[in-house]
Write a protein that holds these residues in place. Structure first.
Motif: not given
Lengths: 317, 306
Positions: A86-103, A105-112, A251-253
């Motif tokens: 995609x010739x986009x900087x990896x960091x840019x992609x990471x910053x888009x994706x990280x909050x989604x996984x974070x959300x 993870x947080x929800x799963x933790x609460x459910x757990x 890590x498990x999460x």
């Protein structure tokens, strides 16, 4: 406290060094023929020039130690490289994706926690009753059910029985928070159930330990109700070590999130990793790999620091 | 191997002499003790043995070949002829699950064994030698543990490519480094015992002490580590296969059966989604219960830990 913080941060340096080495060496395992494969897929043609260019793009044309130093130097400047496709900087992609996984993870933790705490506490205050045995069996069972199977069943059976299936067109939290939460709830429950198994065991063990303490006997002797003894005196103390579990489970999460994101098509870091693996997009794989490791270390650091705040007995000098 | 050793440090001297005669009698009866004290654990052990048996004799037990296509019988629900039903190509799911057991058994047992050996080597050296060696080793393991197993596995598989031997190698390495902590702490607790100091003072070499004095005394945690590893390996392998990064098709694996082309047909044949997942859950559940029971029998100090 600040001295402890400094010591804790210093101890992080060798760990960071090894982590970067692990990422570096893993990516360096790429055999030469993969580069040829990338060339043929890329339709650049396997001529000498483009091969050299690709080697240079991956930084593979320099001696190993130099490659490592250059790579770390770039990382320290926030340069995670560019995606090969995609010739986009990896960091840019990471910053888009990280909050989604974070959300997720947080929800799963609460459910757990919502599943694990009540059952764990019940199981401890009714030790060795039928309910306790059932709860313990449930926790071993939850450890054994693969989340990808549970996810698959959630996709298949409600759809057959009631014509309902989880939404797979991802809506951002910023665009429509309610729709986003509705969508994230099912994956979070599936992921959270897997997490709850260990927390349940830990809660039970800690509760049992605390219930034997002198101050609990005192509380009983004062004639307090079971409700008060359990909630005010026992649970509060038993929960402190359970907090450490959050760090241990990070890590498990994240590992679980990879599979869950694949099943429910959630565009987080896990899906990003799988897409990158399928396209052999090594800079992206490296980026995700590294960020996942760093996130886990950061979570563990925060957990360690919060320990002192939660438990006055463990004030760090 | 099966000596249930009583650690001198844990037992007052006066009691030791009476206990000393016991190990032989007790150790020869581990299976009997298991049945008597942990009937559920023994049952789980039986399930586990059955699973390995199914895996070993899959080609004898399976009524059909794992890749035997029969278009007229496509997507049939479970029946007497096809116990678990058939898939979109008319392949018998029961046979495919049996062959899947073979892959899980081979990978589960060999990778768990290798992982345990790696854990023992790392754990014994870092735990016994201690000092700077241990410190560097521990920071390395720290760094390693910050990466989720699945993420390391995916990253490495993307580099070395899928395949049975790669999977076994990677799984044993990844789980082996993680498990070294347990062995290390066992070694640290054994290291300061009198008999180790005695061996050191008569000038026994490090290798001899590790092999003859430390290793036999950390056998219980090793056995427990191995059994819990089998379940973990089977789960990890099926997860990789599910993501299409495990043993490549047409070899049937439990994880693979739940993914790939079969997924689109699960809505017409929901039994396709059931059997492989059930097999996995039952085997991993049985392995975990069996491991727990063994731990309680062999190493009561580890009870409740995981």
């Amino acid at each position: 406290m600040s001295a402890y913080l400094v010591r804790r941060l210093l101890a992080l340096i060798p760990t960071l060094f090894f982590a970067s080495m692990i990422v570096f060496v893993t990516v360096r395992l790429i055999p030469g023929d993969v580069i040829d494969m990338m060339l043929s897929q890329n339709d650049i043609g396997a001529d000498k020039l483009s091969r050299d260019q690709l080697l240079a793009a991956l930084g593979l044309d320099k001696p190993m130690p130099e490659q490592y130093v250059r790579w770390v130097w770039a990382l320290l400047h926030g340069d995670f490289g560019k995606s090969l496709w995609q010739s986009t900087p990896v960091l840019e992609q990471l910053l888009q994706r990280l909050p989604v996984t974070f959300e997720l993870g947080m929800l799963a933790m609460l459910v757990g926690l919502a599943i694990a705490l009540p059952i764990g506490v019940y199981s401890a205050i009714r030790q060795d009753t039928a309910g306790d045995v059932a709860a313990r069996s449930l926790s071993i069972l939850l450890l054994a059910v693969p989340s990808f199977w549970m996810g698959t069943m959630v996709m298949v059976f409600p759809s057959i029985w009631w014509g309902w299936s989880p939404e797979v067109n991802y809506v951002k939290f910023g665009d429509d928070p309610l729709q986003n939460l509705k969508q994230m709830m099912v994956p979070a429950i599936v992921l959270g159930m897997a997490l709850s198994a260990v927390t349940m065991r830990m809660t039970r063990t800690m509760m049992l330990e605390v219930l034997r303490q002198d101050y609990i006997r005192t509380a009983w002797a004062k004639g307090l109700t079971e409700r008060l003894v359990v909630r005010r005196h026992a649970l509060r103390n038993a929960l402190i070590p359970v907090v450490t579990l959050i760090g241990l489970q990070a890590p498990l999460l994240i590992g679980g999130a990879v599979i869950i994101e694949q099943i429910f098509v959630i565009p987080g870091m896990g899906l990003m990793l799988l897409e990158a693996v399928n396209q052999r997009d090594y800079p992206v794989i490296t980026g995700v790999f590294l960020v996942v490791g760093l996130s886990v270390m950061l979570i563990n650091l925060l957990v360690d620091l919060s320990y002192g705040l939660l438990d006055p007995r463990v004030r760090h000098r | 191997m099966s000596t249930t050793h009583v650690r001198p440090s844990a037992v007052p001297i006066s009691v030791q002499s009476t206990v000393a005669a016991e190990p032989r009698r007790r150790s020869s009866n581990v299976i009997l003790r298991l049945i008597r004290e942990k009937p559920v654990g023994a049952l789980a052990g039986l399930v586990f043995v059955l699973f390995v048996f199914c895996g070993l004799f899959a080609d004898v037990l399976a009524p059909y070949g794992f890749n035997q296509i029969s278009p007229i019988e496509r997507l049939q629900p479970p029946s007497a002829k096809h116990l678990f039903g058939t898939d979109n190509l008319g392949r018998d799911l029961f046979s495919r699950c049996l062959y899947g057991a073979r892959i899980s058994a081979i990978i589960g047992l060999s990778a768990a064994a290798l992982a345990t050996i790696i854990s023992i080597v790392i754990g014994m050296f870092t735990g016994y030698l201690g000092g700077r060696f241990d410190m560097i080793g521990q920071r390395f393991v720290d760094a390693y543990m910050s990466f989720p197993e699945l993420v390391i596995l995916i990253a490495v598989v993307s580099a070395v490519g899928p395949g049975m031997f790669q999977i076994i190698g990677i799984l044993s390495l990844v789980l082996g480094v993680g498990g070294s902590r347990i062995i290390r702490s066992a070694v640290v607790s054994v290291r300061e015992n009198m008999y180790v100091h005695a061996a050191q003072s008569i000038g026994a070499g490090t290798g001899r002490i590790l092999w003859r004095h430390i290793l036999p005394n950390i056998m219980p945690p090793i056995i427990v580590l191995f059994t819990t590893r089998v379940g973990a390996v089977i789960l990890a392998e099926s997860g990789l296969s599910f993501l299409g990064l495990g043993v490549p098709p047409p070899t049937p694996t439990w994880g693979g059966l739940l993914s790939g082309s079969g997924r689109t047909f699960m809505f017409q044949g929901p039994w396709l989604a059931l059997a492989p997942g059930l097999c996995l859950t039952i085997v991993v559940y049985a392995t975990n219960v069996f491991g727990d029971a063994l731990r309680d029998l062999l190493d009561p100090r580890m009870r409740g830990s995981r």
